[in-house]
Design an enzyme around this catalytic site. Structure first.
Site, PDB file in Angstrom:
ATOM      1  NE  ARG A  59      67.703  61.121  29.777  1.00 57.66           N
ATOM      2  CZ  ARG A  59      68.461  60.707  28.788  1.00 57.66           C
ATOM      3  NH1 ARG A  59      67.979  59.928  27.856  1.00 57.66           N
ATOM      4  NH2 ARG A  59      69.711  61.089  28.705  1.00 57.66           N
ATOM      5  NE  ARG A  63      64.411  58.356  22.360  1.00 51.62           N
ATOM      6  CZ  ARG A  63      65.714  58.303  22.077  1.00 51.62           C
ATOM      7  NH1 ARG A  63      66.115  58.341  20.817  1.00 51.62           N
ATOM      8  NH2 ARG A  63      66.596  58.178  23.023  1.00 51.62           N
ATOM      9  NE  ARG A  72      62.177  62.757  19.549  1.00 50.62           N
ATOM     10  CZ  ARG A  72      62.740  62.394  18.424  1.00 50.62           C
ATOM     11  NH1 ARG A  72      61.994  62.012  17.390  1.00 50.62           N
ATOM     12  NH2 ARG A  72      64.053  62.426  18.302  1.00 50.62           N
ATOM     13  CG  ASP A 109      69.390  67.096  27.291  1.00 48.98           C
ATOM     14  OD1 ASP A 109      68.931  65.946  27.281  1.00 48.98           O
ATOM     15  OD2 ASP A 109      70.614  67.331  27.220  1.00 48.98           O
ATOM     16  CE1 TYR A 186      76.976  64.006  26.035  1.00 52.85           C
ATOM     17  CE2 TYR A 186      76.995  64.514  28.384  1.00 52.85           C
ATOM     18  CZ  TYR A 186      76.680  63.655  27.342  1.00 52.85           C
ATOM     19  OH  TYR A 186      76.083  62.446  27.598  1.00 52.85           O
TER      20      TYR A 186
HETATM   21  O1  CP3 Z   1      63.974  62.483  33.419  1.00 58.06           O
HETATM   22  C1  CP3 Z   1      63.236  63.111  32.639  1.00 58.06           C
HETATM   23  O2  CP3 Z   1      62.151  62.661  32.217  1.00 58.06           O
HETATM   24  C2  CP3 Z   1      63.620  64.539  32.260  1.00 58.06           C
HETATM   25  C3  CP3 Z   1      64.215  64.699  31.010  1.00 58.06           C
HETATM   26  C4  CP3 Z   1      65.706  64.490  30.771  1.00 58.06           C
HETATM   27  C5  CP3 Z   1      66.213  64.366  29.450  1.00 58.06           C
HETATM   28  N1  CP3 Z   1      67.561  64.367  29.521  1.00 58.06           N
HETATM   29  C6  CP3 Z   1      65.377  64.302  28.251  1.00 58.06           C
HETATM   30  C7  CP3 Z   1      65.950  63.719  27.033  1.00 58.06           C
HETATM   31  C8  CP3 Z   1      66.804  64.492  31.644  1.00 58.06           C
HETATM   32  C9  CP3 Z   1      66.835  64.536  33.164  1.00 58.06           C
HETATM   33  C10 CP3 Z   1      67.973  64.417  30.819  1.00 58.06           C
HETATM   34  C11 CP3 Z   1      69.338  64.460  31.364  1.00 58.06           C
HETATM   35  C12 CP3 Z   1      70.460  64.130  30.491  1.00 58.06           C
HETATM   36  N2  CP3 Z   1      70.645  64.446  29.169  1.00 58.06           N
HETATM   37  C13 CP3 Z   1      71.645  63.494  30.933  1.00 58.06           C
HETATM   38  C14 CP3 Z   1      71.920  63.076  32.360  1.00 58.06           C
HETATM   39  C15 CP3 Z   1      71.182  61.878  32.734  1.00 58.06           C
HETATM   40  C16 CP3 Z   1      71.763  60.618  32.200  1.00 58.06           C
HETATM   41  O3  CP3 Z   1      71.049  59.958  31.432  1.00 58.06           O
HETATM   42  O4  CP3 Z   1      72.874  60.290  32.596  1.00 58.06           O
HETATM   43  C17 CP3 Z   1      72.510  63.376  29.839  1.00 58.06           C
HETATM   44  C18 CP3 Z   1      73.874  62.716  29.831  1.00 58.06           C
HETATM   45  C19 CP3 Z   1      71.867  64.005  28.734  1.00 58.06           C
HETATM   46  C20 CP3 Z   1      72.417  64.230  27.366  1.00 58.06           C
HETATM   47  C21 CP3 Z   1      71.563  63.596  26.366  1.00 58.06           C
HETATM   48  N3  CP3 Z   1      70.349  64.111  25.962  1.00 58.06           N
HETATM   49  C22 CP3 Z   1      71.780  62.390  25.666  1.00 58.06           C
HETATM   50  C23 CP3 Z   1      73.001  61.507  25.837  1.00 58.06           C
HETATM   51  C24 CP3 Z   1      70.686  62.203  24.832  1.00 58.06           C
HETATM   52  C25 CP3 Z   1      70.455  61.108  23.841  1.00 58.06           C
HETATM   53  C26 CP3 Z   1      69.875  59.987  24.636  1.00 58.06           C
HETATM   54  C27 CP3 Z   1      69.064  59.073  23.812  1.00 58.06           C
HETATM   55  O5  CP3 Z   1      68.409  58.242  24.463  1.00 58.06           O
HETATM   56  O6  CP3 Z   1      69.057  59.203  22.582  1.00 58.06           O
HETATM   57  C28 CP3 Z   1      69.775  63.258  25.042  1.00 58.06           C
HETATM   58  C29 CP3 Z   1      68.450  63.436  24.412  1.00 58.06           C
HETATM   59  C30 CP3 Z   1      67.288  63.314  25.306  1.00 58.06           C
HETATM   60  N4  CP3 Z   1      67.175  63.994  26.488  1.00 58.06           N
HETATM   61  C31 CP3 Z   1      66.107  62.566  25.080  1.00 58.06           C
HETATM   62  C32 CP3 Z   1      65.260  62.827  26.153  1.00 58.06           C
HETATM   63  C33 CP3 Z   1      63.860  62.325  26.354  1.00 58.06           C
HETATM   64  C34 CP3 Z   1      65.814  61.692  23.859  1.00 58.06           C
HETATM   65  C35 CP3 Z   1      65.491  62.661  22.771  1.00 58.06           C
HETATM   66  C36 CP3 Z   1      64.524  62.150  21.723  1.00 58.06           C
HETATM   67  O7  CP3 Z   1      63.314  62.300  21.915  1.00 58.06           O
HETATM   68  O8  CP3 Z   1      65.022  61.665  20.717  1.00 58.06           O
END
Ligand code: CP3
Length: 391
Positions: A59, A63, A72, A109, A186
């Site tokens: 990640r 943010r 964003r 994602d 999910y």
């Molecule tokens: O690593 C990177 O920079 C690549 C981007 C990436 C995102 N999601 C961007 C994202 C990757 C590799 C993921 C994978 C992902 N997404 C997983 C597996 C990895 C892990 O963390 O276990 C999972 C379970 C998700 C599902 C998901 N997407 C969740 C639970 C959330 C909310 C998380 C939060 O912090 O609010 C997201 C949204 C998300 N995916 C964000 C980002 C940058 C935050 C979105 C925002 O800008 O508000």
């Protein structure tokens, strides 16, 4: 060319050092692939010799970076960012412009696949991801089909192509997907969960439907990752974020079996290069040997396991990626440096380690601590790699 290989941090981050390095270590390619200036990450995943330990962060675009928050805001939402190849490229490159990271990861994602299957992904404010139409009966699982990556998921492949081009061979690009089981969590829960009541009920009450769902997901993930590889991803990572919530038997039956199936269907080479695969099972420390045997090149480990122990158990077979506790990034640059040093020492001498966090970076992380982490890995790790380039 006379090339002096002093492994100072300044040298390590000099593009000319890296080009010279890669000119010496990259095997001759077949038909005109893009030259990689820095292939240290790919080499470490394949357990080939490296001059220092490569580092990237799960990640890494997100943010905690003010520039991400600004992009964003102009895109309007996270999904608008992820669905626009132009914005996705911009945010993928942001952490690389700030820190000398050794790999880029596609900005997207894991939930793009179920969205493309018609489940209706949305993000409720402050509540994380949700689906409008979760899978709650046999009939909806029976109707499910693996999406054609060139159809509903085309925007992801367009992003991979655009990012690959924009990187100009600076560092390798990682493609990724969720694991069949984590996607199923999910899809059945309809969002995040504390107890995984719905998915676990499905596994135990209707294993036949559960297997049908996991088969469709495995096919979808395999096709999706292969399409990312064909579009320019140079390594792939599978996130099994929720496999660690399962019992031993259930993990083997409902997660590991499908990880194996995906890995066995992946393209192993593209553009004249091996495409390594990394499997990350959060909470998977108990199953390291089994995960290492699933056919992947590297295993991602979370912070609950000592890296040296993981290496003793599976380091002869696969590379390891991890495993600093992301919470350490809430401390100070000095503490970040000493904890980084501890992780490097725990892995010890030699190749096969890709430095990372044990899970994704938190949005509350001060960027200066990330800078301290990356600098510490690059400054402290050359001592663990006694393989100076031939003069
Ligand atoms: O690593 C990177 O920079 C690549 C981007 C990436 C995102 N999601 C961007 C994202 C990757 C590799 C993921 C994978 C992902 N997404 C997983 C597996 C990895 C892990 O963390 O276990 C999972 C379970 C998700 C599902 C998901 N997407 C969740 C639970 C959330 C909310 C998380 C939060 O912090 O609010 C997201 C949204 C998300 N995916 C964000 C980002 C940058 C935050 C979105 C925002 O800008 O508000």
């Amino acid at each position: 060319m006379e090339f002096h290989c002093e492994k100072t941090p300044e040298n390590l981050n000099r593009p000319d050092y890296r080009s010279a390095l890669s000119a010496r270590v990259t095997p001759k390619q077949s038909s005109g692939p893009m030259t990689l200036e820095n292939d240290v990450f790919l080499r470490a995943l394949l357990r080939q010799s490296v001059p220092y330990t490569p580092v990237w962060l799960m990640r890494q675009a997100g943010r905690y970076l003010p520039e991400y928050r600004a992009t964003r805001a102009s895109a309007g939402s996270f999904l608008a960012l992820a669905k626009s190849p132009g914005f996705a490229t911009e945010v993928t490159l942001q952490p690389l412009d700030r820190f000398p990271l050794d790999a880029a990861i596609l900005f997207s994602d894991i939930l793009t696949i179920p969205d493309a299957m018609g489940l209706g992904l949305y993000f409720a404010d402050g509540e994380g991801p949700r689906f409008e139409r979760p899978l709650r009966d046999r009939a909806s699982i029976a109707r499910l089909a693996a999406p054609d990556p060139d159809g509903e998921l085309r925007y992801v492949l367009d992003a991979v192509r655009e990012i690959h081009k924009a990187l100009k061979g600076r560092v390798p690009l990682i493609g990724f997907s969720g694991s069949p089981f984590t996607l199923a969590c999910y899809m059945v829960e309809g969002g995040g969960s504390d107890d995984f009541r719905h998915i676990k009920s499905l596994l135990y009450q209707d294993p036949e439907s559960a297997h049908r769902l996991l088969e469709v997901n495995a096919e979808a993930v395999t096709r999706y990752l292969n399409a990312q590889i064909e579009a320019g991803a140079q390594a792939v990572m599978i996130f099994d974020t929720w496999g660690g919530t399962l019992s031993d038997a259930a993990f083997r039956e409902f997660s590991l079996a499908y990880l194996k199936r995906v890995i066995s269907g992946l393209l192993k080479e593209a553009d004249g290069r091996r495409v390594p695969s990394v499997v990350f099972v959060k909470g998977g420390g108990l199953w390291l040997e089994s995960i290492a045997d699933c056919g992947c090149d590297a295993v991602g480990v979370d912070w609950t396991i000592e890296l040296g122990e993981a290496r003793r158990r599976i380091g002869g077979r696969v590379a390891l990626q991890g495993n600093l506790d992301p919470a350490i990034l809430f401390s100070t640059p000095e503490i970040v440096r000493s904890e980084t040093s501890r992780v490097l020492a725990s892995y010890g001498q030699g190749t096969g380690h890709v430095f990372n966090l044990g899970h994704g970076i938190s949005q509350h992380t001060p960027p200066e601590n990330v800078a301290a982490l990356v600098a510490a890995v690059h400054e402290l790790s050359p001592g663990y790699h006694q393989n100076p380039l031939p003069r």
